[in-house]
Design an enzyme around this catalytic site. Sequence first.
Site, PDB file in Angstrom:
ATOM      1  N   TYR A   1      73.601  61.369  58.357  1.00 54.36           N
ATOM      2  CA  TYR A   1      73.586  60.731  59.669  1.00 54.36           C
ATOM      3  C   TYR A   1      74.586  61.359  60.627  1.00 54.36           C
ATOM      4  O   TYR A   1      74.276  61.649  61.789  1.00 54.36           O
ATOM      5  CB  TYR A   1      73.869  59.231  59.519  1.00 54.36           C
ATOM      6  CG  TYR A   1      72.956  58.524  58.545  1.00 54.36           C
ATOM      7  CD1 TYR A   1      71.575  58.588  58.698  1.00 54.36           C
ATOM      8  CD2 TYR A   1      73.462  57.814  57.453  1.00 54.36           C
ATOM      9  CE1 TYR A   1      70.718  57.959  57.801  1.00 54.36           C
ATOM     10  CE2 TYR A   1      72.617  57.183  56.550  1.00 54.36           C
ATOM     11  CZ  TYR A   1      71.252  57.258  56.731  1.00 54.36           C
ATOM     12  OH  TYR A   1      70.409  56.637  55.839  1.00 54.36           O
TER      13      TYR A   1
ATOM     14  N   HIS B   1      53.042  44.364  78.941  1.00 52.29           N
ATOM     15  CA  HIS B   1      52.562  45.731  79.144  1.00 52.29           C
ATOM     16  C   HIS B   1      53.135  46.269  80.451  1.00 52.29           C
ATOM     17  O   HIS B   1      53.175  45.549  81.440  1.00 52.29           O
ATOM     18  CB  HIS B   1      51.035  45.751  79.208  1.00 52.29           C
ATOM     19  CG  HIS B   1      50.470  47.102  79.530  1.00 52.29           C
ATOM     20  ND1 HIS B   1      50.345  48.093  78.582  1.00 52.29           N
ATOM     21  CD2 HIS B   1      50.040  47.634  80.714  1.00 52.29           C
ATOM     22  CE1 HIS B   1      49.854  49.177  79.157  1.00 52.29           C
ATOM     23  NE2 HIS B   1      49.654  48.916  80.448  1.00 52.29           N
TER      24      HIS B   1
ATOM     25  N   GLY C   1      91.222  47.643  66.249  1.00 52.44           N
ATOM     26  CA  GLY C   1      89.782  47.821  66.393  1.00 52.44           C
ATOM     27  C   GLY C   1      89.162  48.615  65.281  1.00 52.44           C
ATOM     28  O   GLY C   1      87.952  48.604  65.102  1.00 52.44           O
ATOM     29  N   GLY C   2      89.975  49.337  64.516  1.00 53.86           N
ATOM     30  CA  GLY C   2      89.467  50.056  63.360  1.00 53.86           C
ATOM     31  C   GLY C   2      88.609  51.254  63.707  1.00 53.86           C
ATOM     32  O   GLY C   2      88.587  51.745  64.840  1.00 53.86           O
TER      33      GLY C   2
ATOM     34  N   GLY D   1      76.469  69.537  56.015  1.00 52.11           N
ATOM     35  CA  GLY D   1      75.974  68.205  55.701  1.00 52.11           C
ATOM     36  C   GLY D   1      74.916  67.758  56.694  1.00 52.11           C
ATOM     37  O   GLY D   1      75.156  67.786  57.912  1.00 52.11           O
TER      38      GLY D   1
ATOM     39  N   GLY E   1      76.032  64.360  60.462  1.00 48.72           N
ATOM     40  CA  GLY E   1      75.719  65.752  60.749  1.00 48.72           C
ATOM     41  C   GLY E   1      74.620  65.927  61.770  1.00 48.72           C
ATOM     42  O   GLY E   1      74.724  66.757  62.679  1.00 48.72           O
ATOM     43  N   VAL E   2      73.534  65.144  61.640  1.00 47.39           N
ATOM     44  CA  VAL E   2      72.416  65.323  62.574  1.00 47.39           C
ATOM     45  C   VAL E   2      72.774  64.812  63.970  1.00 47.39           C
ATOM     46  O   VAL E   2      72.347  65.405  64.972  1.00 47.39           O
ATOM     47  CB  VAL E   2      71.117  64.653  62.057  1.00 47.39           C
ATOM     48  CG1 VAL E   2      70.666  65.296  60.760  1.00 47.39           C
ATOM     49  CG2 VAL E   2      71.254  63.157  61.906  1.00 47.39           C
TER      50      VAL E   2
END
Length: 456
Positions: free
Chosen positions: A172, A441, A41-42, A169, A174-175
Amino acid sequence: MTTPTKYDAIIIGSGQGGTPLARALAEAKYKTALIEREHIGGCCVNDGCTPTKTMIASGRVAYLTRRGVRARKRDIVREFRTGNEKRLKEAGVDVLMGEASFVDGKTMVVVDGEGRERVVRGEKIIINTGCRPAGAVLDGVEKIAKERVLDSTSIMELGCVPGHLVVVGGGYIGVEFGQLFRRLGAKVTVVHRGRQLLPREDGELVDMLCGISREDGIEVLLETTPVRVSGVLDGGFDVSVSTRQGEGVVKGATHILFATGRVPNTERLNAAAAGVTLDNRGYVVTDEFLRTSVSSIYAIGDVKGPPSFTHISYDDFRVLRSSLLESKGSSSRLSITDRIVPYVVYTDPQFGHVGLHEHEARKKYPNKKILTAQMPMSYVARALETDESHGAMKAVVDGETGSILGFSCLGAEGGELMSVVQTAMIGNLPYQKLQDAVFAHPTFAESLNNLWGFLK
């Protein structure tokens, strides 16, 4: 050397491109081998998208109701991995567990975990070895207990929430992890040497995300570089940092996460023996049809360089399937040229993006009339109803034709909103079609009626 086992195709690595490609080749009656040194699956299934997004989803629930995270992550990963293994075997793929390296352009030696060697020979070979987190490089870090020095894989195996997590860092990874562990109860400090988090993204939207992070209680230190680890005790350590104002210290850290990028898994391939060209960072060089410098060897996924996303790896599979099984040399076969690249940062709210950012559009098309439209999520009825009105959306448009060149959304269901715009871009629809569309809506998508009124 033992007599090699001969295959029509050998795939090195079982990531999101390699696994379905192995099945497709085997089902097309190619004698196929898939070589994997660790887990079927890597990265995505085992260390990347599946476990991180499972934990992030659980973290959001934990933020509201407190519940277990790591056990659920492990269960989901196990389910995905065993499903991949089952489908490979059903398709007739020979799965060889071990480390592969080239002997020549068609021959490889595979060494398993016990040191036993097996030689295989393939008429076609596909490199899909992926990337791994970059190592921890910081003066004094070797003094910290190993279990407190983390990367994007090891952090998901923590048995407890850190007291104070320092994230090195602000990209992506890190946050995402910074917000996750803050919501699980950790004190979090993000140390980022750039002027903004997520350096590639639109500055105004990133400033909003930075504000949301600080509202969550995350300390975000921009234009700040970690220098050394000091004051190491059994319960914690300090991190000395360099800022524009001079030296500073982040005190009382208990764990440190290095989220400073990834490096390709090519150093053990012995690519030179096969004549495969690597670039100066170690990525495999390919053409638009994913061929390497050797005509019978291909590369797919992260190992060929950015953009490094699971869905790009899967599209690589489709491109290579087209070349190997469908088009038979036809000029209409798929390629990676000019494909539209979407992605989502799974912060809360999500940060979705597709196509070009404003600065990229202006650089790529200096003679075009570039228009932008930005609308706050507080103008979206559904966002107000669900009390999730943080953020904004922004579109980049060709002012002459109305073509949508790019779209970003920091907001609730930002990835889903981005996907609606991406669909319009795939169909070459001008923005007016979304402006005049009848959306149900109340939905987030109906905000795409109103966004274009802010074009300027």
